[in-house]
Design a protein around this motif. Sequence first.
Motif, PDB file in Angstrom:
ATOM      1  N   VAL A  14       0.837  -1.212   0.000  1.00 28.01           N
ATOM      2  CA  VAL A  14       0.000   0.000   0.000  1.00 28.01           C
ATOM      3  C   VAL A  14       0.867   1.255   0.000  1.00 28.01           C
ATOM      4  CG1 VAL A  14      -1.628   1.363   1.385  1.00 28.01           C
ATOM      5  CG2 VAL A  14      -2.043  -1.074   1.005  1.00 28.01           C
ATOM      6  N   LEU A  15       1.899   1.274   0.838  1.00 29.47           N
ATOM      7  CA  LEU A  15       2.764   2.455   0.898  1.00 29.47           C
ATOM      8  C   LEU A  15       3.570   2.635  -0.390  1.00 29.47           C
ATOM      9  CD1 LEU A  15       3.904   2.470   4.617  1.00 29.47           C
ATOM     10  CD2 LEU A  15       2.240   3.958   3.486  1.00 29.47           C
ATOM     11  N   ARG A  16       3.914   1.532  -1.046  1.00 23.51           N
ATOM     12  CA  ARG A  16       4.591   1.637  -2.342  1.00 23.51           C
ATOM     13  C   ARG A  16       3.667   2.260  -3.378  1.00 23.51           C
ATOM     14  NH1 ARG A  16       6.205  -3.253  -2.786  1.00 23.51           N
ATOM     15  NH2 ARG A  16       4.478  -4.023  -4.018  1.00 23.51           N
ATOM     16  N   TRP A  17       2.408   1.828  -3.397  1.00 21.92           N
ATOM     17  CA  TRP A  17       1.436   2.405  -4.327  1.00 21.92           C
ATOM     18  C   TRP A  17       1.199   3.891  -4.034  1.00 21.92           C
ATOM     19  CZ3 TRP A  17      -0.937   1.006  -8.736  1.00 21.92           C
ATOM     20  CH2 TRP A  17      -0.779  -0.312  -9.150  1.00 21.92           C
ATOM     21  N   LEU A  18       1.080   4.240  -2.760  1.00 23.80           N
ATOM     22  CA  LEU A  18       0.891   5.658  -2.406  1.00 23.80           C
ATOM     23  C   LEU A  18       2.090   6.495  -2.841  1.00 23.80           C
ATOM     24  CD1 LEU A  18      -0.731   5.416   1.142  1.00 23.80           C
ATOM     25  CD2 LEU A  18      -1.806   6.221  -0.984  1.00 23.80           C
ATOM     26  N   LEU A  19       3.285   5.980  -2.625  1.00 23.75           N
ATOM     27  CA  LEU A  19       4.475   6.708  -3.036  1.00 23.75           C
ATOM     28  C   LEU A  19       4.530   6.845  -4.555  1.00 23.75           C
ATOM     29  CD1 LEU A  19       7.039   8.079  -1.940  1.00 23.75           C
ATOM     30  CD2 LEU A  19       8.214   5.890  -2.273  1.00 23.75           C
ATOM     31  N   ALA A  20       4.194   5.781  -5.261  1.00 22.54           N
ATOM     32  CA  ALA A  20       4.177   5.840  -6.726  1.00 22.54           C
ATOM     33  C   ALA A  20       3.151   6.850  -7.221  1.00 22.54           C
ATOM     34  CB  ALA A  20       3.903   4.448  -7.315  1.00 22.54           C
ATOM     35  N   LEU A  21       1.993   6.881  -6.595  1.00 17.84           N
ATOM     36  CA  LEU A  21       0.978   7.875  -6.975  1.00 17.84           C
ATOM     37  C   LEU A  21       1.460   9.290  -6.692  1.00 17.84           C
ATOM     38  CD1 LEU A  21      -2.304   6.121  -5.772  1.00 17.84           C
ATOM     39  CD2 LEU A  21      -1.637   6.624  -8.136  1.00 17.84           C
ATOM     40  N   ALA A  22       2.087   9.497  -5.538  1.00 21.14           N
ATOM     41  CA  ALA A  22       2.596  10.828  -5.191  1.00 21.14           C
ATOM     42  C   ALA A  22       3.662  11.274  -6.186  1.00 21.14           C
ATOM     43  CB  ALA A  22       3.144  10.817  -3.765  1.00 21.14           C
ATOM     44  N   TYR A  23       4.591  10.391  -6.495  1.00 18.04           N
ATOM     45  CA  TYR A  23       5.645  10.761  -7.444  1.00 18.04           C
ATOM     46  C   TYR A  23       5.091  10.919  -8.859  1.00 18.04           C
ATOM     47  CZ  TYR A  23       9.800  10.894  -4.555  1.00 18.04           C
ATOM     48  OH  TYR A  23      10.764  11.264  -3.636  1.00 18.04           O
ATOM     49  N   SER A  24       4.081  10.143  -9.231  1.00 18.28           N
ATOM     50  CA  SER A  24       3.457  10.311 -10.548  1.00 18.28           C
ATOM     51  C   SER A  24       2.818  11.695 -10.663  1.00 18.28           C
ATOM     52  CB  SER A  24       2.389   9.244 -10.787  1.00 18.28           C
ATOM     53  OG  SER A  24       2.967   7.978 -10.873  1.00 18.28           O
TER      54      SER A  24
END
Length: 142
Positions: A14-24
């Motif tokens: 979940v935190l990886r997905w959130l980080l990927a969304l933030a960086y996207s």
Amino acid sequence: MGASKPKQSPVRTVLRWLLALAYSYAGYRHLATPAPFLAITPDWVPQPAFVVAATGVAELAGALGLMLPQTRKAAGWGLALYALCVWPANFHHALANVAINGETLGWWYHGPRLAAQPLIIWWALWASGATDWPFRRRPDLP
């Protein structure tokens, strides 16, 4: 039968997905609306428009890399290094009291933002699996 891969922690996923969304999102913003990022870029940075565009591309590439198991750890290291390299822009924004769209932000914003950068660096490393620190003890420790 081949060896099975270790199961990923749901929290890490979940935190990886959130980080990927933030960086996207950040990467998109760097490319679509570079003016605020140019405003906080320190004067000593050469070719600021190119650097802001390159950082947007780096954020998008890092976000994609987090989603691919083959590139996940490299993306984590890359995003951690990226976050370290852009930290001076955050300091410049705070210390020079740079206005964005005519508005300056106080220390209620800058203080937590500057303090969060080491957490963001760690987050990239942990979410990518580049480190397990501080959650897993080494087997040789009591």
